[in-house]
Design a protein around this motif. Structure first.
Motif, short mmCIF file in Angstrom:
data_model
loop_
_atom_site.label_atom_id
_atom_site.label_comp_id
_atom_site.label_asym_id
_atom_site.label_seq_id
_atom_site.Cartn_x
_atom_site.Cartn_y
_atom_site.Cartn_z
N LEU A 162 -11.09 6.41 10.48
CA LEU A 162 -10.30 7.62 10.24
C LEU A 162 -8.85 7.44 10.66
CD1 LEU A 162 -12.84 10.40 11.31
CD2 LEU A 162 -11.89 10.06 9.01
N LEU A 163 -8.63 6.82 11.81
CA LEU A 163 -7.26 6.57 12.26
C LEU A 163 -6.53 5.68 11.27
CD1 LEU A 163 -7.58 6.04 16.11
CD2 LEU A 163 -6.29 7.82 14.95
N PHE A 164 -7.19 4.62 10.83
CA PHE A 164 -6.59 3.72 9.84
C PHE A 164 -6.21 4.47 8.57
CE2 PHE A 164 -7.83 1.24 5.99
CZ PHE A 164 -6.70 0.43 5.93
N PHE A 165 -7.13 5.28 8.08
CA PHE A 165 -6.89 6.01 6.83
C PHE A 165 -5.78 7.04 7.00
CE2 PHE A 165 -7.58 9.19 3.58
CZ PHE A 165 -7.88 8.44 2.47
N LEU A 166 -5.86 7.84 8.05
CA LEU A 166 -4.91 8.93 8.23
C LEU A 166 -3.50 8.43 8.54
CD1 LEU A 166 -7.12 11.46 10.23
CD2 LEU A 166 -6.46 11.58 7.82
N TYR A 167 -3.40 7.42 9.38
CA TYR A 167 -2.08 6.85 9.70
C TYR A 167 -1.39 6.36 8.43
CZ TYR A 167 -1.47 6.52 14.81
OH TYR A 167 -1.23 6.78 16.14
N THR A 168 -2.07 5.48 7.70
CA THR A 168 -1.44 4.83 6.55
C THR A 168 -1.24 5.80 5.38
OG1 THR A 168 -3.63 4.01 5.94
CG2 THR A 168 -2.22 2.52 7.14
N PHE A 169 -2.21 6.69 5.18
CA PHE A 169 -2.08 7.65 4.07
C PHE A 169 -0.97 8.65 4.34
CE2 PHE A 169 -3.32 11.58 1.84
CZ PHE A 169 -3.32 11.10 0.53
N SER A 170 -0.87 9.15 5.56
CA SER A 170 0.15 10.14 5.89
C SER A 170 1.55 9.55 5.75
CB SER A 170 -0.05 10.66 7.32
OG SER A 170 -1.31 11.26 7.45
N GLY A 171 1.73 8.32 6.24
CA GLY A 171 3.04 7.69 6.12
C GLY A 171 3.45 7.47 4.68
N SER A 172 2.48 7.13 3.83
CA SER A 172 2.79 6.82 2.45
C SER A 172 3.13 8.05 1.61
CB SER A 172 1.62 6.07 1.80
OG SER A 172 1.37 4.87 2.49
N LEU A 173 2.79 9.24 2.07
CA LEU A 173 3.17 10.46 1.34
C LEU A 173 4.68 10.58 1.22
CD1 LEU A 173 0.61 13.08 2.73
CD2 LEU A 173 0.65 12.03 0.46
N ALA A 210 12.42 7.54 4.02
CA ALA A 210 11.11 7.90 3.50
C ALA A 210 10.25 6.65 3.26
CB ALA A 210 11.26 8.70 2.21
N PHE A 211 10.85 5.64 2.64
CA PHE A 211 10.11 4.39 2.44
C PHE A 211 9.79 3.71 3.77
CE2 PHE A 211 11.88 4.50 -1.94
CZ PHE A 211 10.70 4.25 -2.63
N LEU A 212 10.73 3.79 4.72
CA LEU A 212 10.52 3.14 6.00
C LEU A 212 9.28 3.68 6.72
CD1 LEU A 212 11.49 1.25 8.29
CD2 LEU A 212 12.75 3.21 9.21
N LEU A 213 9.06 4.99 6.65
CA LEU A 213 7.89 5.57 7.31
C LEU A 213 6.60 4.94 6.78
CD1 LEU A 213 8.68 9.37 7.66
CD2 LEU A 213 8.02 7.80 9.49
#
Length: 481
Positions: A162-173, A210-213
């Motif tokens: 869940l941490l892996f998914f939420l971290y990477t997915f949230s940043g990519s928004l 935005a891309f950097l995040l």
């Protein structure tokens, strides 16, 4: 040829679907089909490498599919994407072989997942459209999420996934919002078309952040490092190999392909900021690595430290630094999976533990393994004649031309890597044999082949780096100048 690389793993997955998992013979058959599929893809990618013309800056092996209205499905490679593509096809059969005997349940799903992952990674490194880049950047998340939960070994694997998914997915928004904004500016998301447009500095700054995040989470840079070591600790060995070897390179490729190419003024403006963050990440991760008691967590933290030096090379704003960053990223793609095989495969399969204090004196019964482990430990520390050495030196030389202070701070990573690498090796390999573990056999033939396969390119390319540099020099020169 690129569509063939994309389709072969899909065809291999379709061949696996009708086979049942009832008997051991059918399981072996499925493993052999998946392994043969990945080896065929590796062979085709080597042919593509041999046919690649390194004297031109043009995108080669271009394939266009014009039936999609919402995006431009355009594929091709240049010197920058070529070696990330080769790294993907090289590591996929190694990942499959690493868990060849460990996975005994849901084998079909496991094999299909890794073949689909190969297709998605090839698409990411070859696609020439920014919107499709985002889609493939995110598409690996659900598959890795399932792999960690279903095939992981830790009790906290659900939390780690869940941490892996939420971290990477949230940043990519934030990256998605930036892409939509670029589309509103230009009316297209094609890489080559966007690079021809002049975007104002103020707009570049907002888009760049935005891309950097998205890329900082994937690298990962401080303070977004919390997901990586947990994902490594609780994922199966094959998942750790791909996560360290290729998934972390998504951000490296994104920095070069998107930030430097599309937003060069903002990259120059924010360069000192990102260099400072990279130094903080390097020192923090190195100090955290030294105190770890779990072997896989230790290797995961060392990955963060090495990727920080990659960032310094990329944002050095000169050809030496960027070439060094690519060399170090590729070297990390060989050495880090090898270390995961050593500690999370060879040692863990025999002892059932990754706690360093329980493992001691392995040289007594495993001399061949100890020698291989020692060589990879030295490579991880960046000794001469290894590709890691050249990557670190070129990255630091590149950043020296821009900021000697940052370069000097970055060089502390060499000292730190020597500390935690040799310290890990010494604690595990020498001393009186641990009373907590029984005597074990040395590396098997399969494990030996895996480690030698990763060692040979590390040393060969460390001695002959021009094999890579000659291919990427023209593309990088065009990017910079």
């Amino acid at each position: 040829m690129i569509p063939l690389l994309i389709l072969i793993p899909i065809i291999g997955s379709l061949c696996l679907i009708p086979i049942t998992e009832n008997s051991k013979d059918s399981q072996t058959k499925m493993k052999n089909i998946a392994l043969s599929t990945s080896l065929l893809n590796l062979f085709i990618s080597i042919i593509l490498w041999a046919k690649f013309d390194s004297s031109t800056n043009q995108v080669q092996f271009v394939y266009e599919y014009t039936q999609l209205n919402f995006c431009h499905f355009n594929l091709g490679i240049d010197g920058i994407s070529l070696y990330f593509l080769l790294l993907t096809t090289f590591l996929t059969p190694i990942a499959l072989l690493s868990n060849y005997k460990n996975i005994t349940e849901n084998i079909k799903t496991f094999l299909i997942s890794f073949l689909i992952l190969e297709t998605l990674q090839i698409c990411l490194f070859t696609v020439l459209d920014l919107f499709l880049f985002y889609i493939f950047f995110e598409s690996v998340l659900p598959i890795l999420f399932i792999i960690i939960i279903v095939y992981g070994s830790g009790k906290a694997r659900i939390r780690s996934a869940l941490l892996f998914f939420l971290y990477t997915f949230s940043g990519s928004l934030f990256m998605l919002l930036a892409i939509l904004q670029i589309y509103s500016y230009i009316g297209s998301t094609d890489f080559q078309l966007i690079s021809l447009y002049e975007i104002s500095l103020d707009s570049q700054k907002i888009l760049w952040l935005a891309f950097l995040l998205a890329f900082a989470v994937k690298t990962p840079l401080w303070p977004f490092t919390g997901w990586l070591y947990r994902a490594h600790a609780d994922s199966p060995l094959a998942g750790s190999i791909l996560l360290a070897g290729t998934i972390l390179k998504f951000a490296t490729y994104g920095y070069i392909r998107v930030l430097l190419n599309i937003l060069p003024d903002a990259s120059n403006y924010f360069g000192p900021l990102l260099q400072t963050i990279a130094i903080i990440t390097l020192i923090y991760a190195s100090l955290a690595t030294i105190i770890q008691g779990d072997t896989k967590v230790l290797i995961a933290y060392s990955s963060i430290a090495h990727m920080s030096i990659v960032i310094l090379g990329i944002f050095s704003n000169n050809i030496h630094g960027i070439e060094g960053a690519i060399l170090l990223a590729l070297a990390h793609g060989f050495v880090s999976p090898a270390l995961f095989i050593c500690v999370g495969g060879v040692i863990y399969d025999r002892t059932g533990t990754r706690i360093i204090s329980y493992i001691r004196g392995l040289v007594t019964y495993m001399p061949v393994f100890t020698i291989l482990f020692f060589i990879f430990t030295l490579c991880n520390a960046g000794v001469p004649l290894s590709l890691n050495f050249l990557g670190e030196q070129l990255s630091l030389i590149g950043i020296w031309n821009r900021s000697p202070i940052i370069s000097a701070l970055g060089a502390t990573g060499i000292v730190f890597s020597g500390c935690y690498s040799i310290y890990l090796y010494n604690r595990i390999s020498y001393g009186a044999y641990s009373p907590h573990i029984k005597p074990f056999k040395d590396v098997s033939r399969r494990e030996f082949i895996l480690l030698i396969s990763l060692l040979l390119p590390t040393i060969a390319l460390g001695i002959l780096p021009n094999i890579i540099l000659d291919s990427i020099h023209v593309s990088l020169s065009t990017l910079l100048f």
